[in-house]
Write an enzyme that holds these catalytic residues in place. Sequence first.
Site, PDB file in Angstrom:
ATOM      1  CG  HIS A 151       1.142 -37.718 -73.077  1.00 19.88           C
ATOM      2  ND1 HIS A 151       0.244 -38.147 -72.133  1.00 19.88           N
ATOM      3  CD2 HIS A 151       0.950 -36.387 -73.185  1.00 19.88           C
ATOM      4  CE1 HIS A 151      -0.443 -37.116 -71.673  1.00 19.88           C
ATOM      5  NE2 HIS A 151      -0.035 -36.020 -72.305  1.00 19.88           N
ATOM      6  CG  ASP A 159      -0.986 -32.475 -65.207  1.00 21.79           C
ATOM      7  OD1 ASP A 159      -0.381 -31.463 -65.592  1.00 21.79           O
ATOM      8  OD2 ASP A 159      -1.738 -33.137 -65.942  1.00 21.79           O
ATOM      9  NE  ARG A 163       0.927 -25.644 -68.520  1.00 22.83           N
ATOM     10  CZ  ARG A 163       1.009 -26.815 -69.165  1.00 22.83           C
ATOM     11  NH1 ARG A 163       0.613 -27.940 -68.614  1.00 22.83           N
ATOM     12  NH2 ARG A 163       1.485 -26.855 -70.383  1.00 22.83           N
ATOM     13  CB  SER A 184       1.832 -31.091 -67.863  1.00 20.44           C
ATOM     14  OG  SER A 184       0.611 -31.640 -68.223  1.00 20.44           O
ATOM     15  CE  LYS A 230      -1.154 -35.658 -68.400  1.00 21.44           C
ATOM     16  NZ  LYS A 230      -1.011 -34.223 -68.338  1.00 21.44           N
TER      17      LYS A 230
HETATM   18  N1  URA Z   1      -0.385 -32.724 -72.781  1.00 20.44           N
HETATM   19  C1  URA Z   1      -0.306 -32.687 -71.428  1.00 20.44           C
HETATM   20  O1  URA Z   1      -0.678 -33.641 -70.765  1.00 20.44           O
HETATM   21  N2  URA Z   1       0.177 -31.603 -70.860  1.00 20.44           N
HETATM   22  C2  URA Z   1       0.618 -30.540 -71.548  1.00 20.44           C
HETATM   23  O2  URA Z   1       1.071 -29.587 -70.943  1.00 20.44           O
HETATM   24  C3  URA Z   1       0.532 -30.575 -72.951  1.00 20.44           C
HETATM   25  C4  URA Z   1       0.021 -31.696 -73.544  1.00 20.44           C
END
Ligand code: URA
Length: 443
Positions: A84, A164, A171, A186, A190
């Site tokens: 990520h 999320d 957000r 967040s 995931k």
């Molecule tokens: N990527 C995400 O999935 N969430 C965030 O809050 C920032 C970057």
Amino acid sequence: MPQEVIRRKRDRHELTAAEIASFVKGVTDGTVSEGQIGAFTMSIYLNGTTTAERVALALAMRDSGEVLDWSATGIDPRTIIDKHSSGGVGDEKVTLLVVPLAAACGLTVPNLSGWGLDYCGGEMDMLASVPGYDGAPPPDKYMKAVLTAGGAISGPTAELAPADRKIFKVRDVTATVESVALITGSIMSKKLAVAPRGVVICVGSGSGAYMPTVEHARELAESMAEVAAGAGIPSVMLLTDLDAVLGTAVGSAVEMVETVDFLTGKYQDPRTKELTIEVTADMIRIAGVAPDMAAARALAEARLADGSAAERFGTMIAALGGPADFVVRADHYLPRAAVVAPVYPATDGFVSGMVAKDVGLALIALGGGRKRPDDPIDLAVGFTRFCQVRDRVGANQPLAIIHARNEVEWEDAARRVRAAITVSAAPPPPSGPIVIDRIERWP
Ligand code: URA
């Protein structure tokens, strides 16, 4: 009552895991309104959280949906590794590069990504520019795609990390993105929802990232590492330098073109390549597929060079409903903007710095990012051939090519791009490596 939870956070009390779980449950089942989500996220942004609150938020968000179970698939569980990015202008495309590359190196990469968030782009918006691509597949279809291609990218769905999906949209447009607790929740919700056996996360700092300094990025990295360790999986956090736009394209369809060009070897921006190889090598190493970083880097380089990463990318696109020949005919499928023209600097010289966040804001102004939660975005607009620090620019060497819907928006973007970039008579010293530091934690 959601307002009681908000009031306690507003008044700087530490929330219990049960309070956080009940608020997140309300978000998921729709009994908490968007206004309440906005107030909750702002109170967290302003008042911060303890480590225990961050872990509770991430786990509650993960448990808002299902957690994938790979046990019946026959794949070696040690090789299920995800990646990520915490966000940066131009940085999310690295996910589109790493997922197929890591898959080509023998890993299984179930990747849940996000949409553009405030001034940073998102993988799901880039993939939305591919006709037919299903960015929210049901779990069985998604798992099948992962098994077919070795890796597949989805956004949060009604089944996977649904909280999320809702919190993210609020957000995005309430100036509450840059919070360690909210980013941890967040991202880690995931990551944990797809049940990997390890994660590698790029945590950017600098003008193009949510974290302004390396110290802030370190705090975010430690927070996510804590959640990963608590969930029993190893993590590597790569602290990255995102003080400038990463790569040469910014925008949805234009970054898809950059992705295909990169994977097929047509053009590979050096810093993007450096980061892609580092992330993939760490994934390979923590999966135990290669004994050390040198061997892991060599494997990643080889699979990129021999075209197998490009092939995996094409398989992933087709497995989730996109055109089977996308990799060879991406141009044919992607939307194009009406006005495409270069922007030049006011003076000749060398690019000595840029405020990358302002480039992300220029993309929003072009229509390529959101101002309200459910705004549709224009997938065709953006920037290509974006200059890099130390590039020579001038009357014949543009700062970028702007892709706009009309002349008026093109002019506005041109003014913004010129203002975001500093041009000096002499070149600045060379930038350091894109990976500034690495934090590794095993449970
Ligand atoms: N990527 C995400 O999935 N969430 C965030 O809050 C920032 C970057």
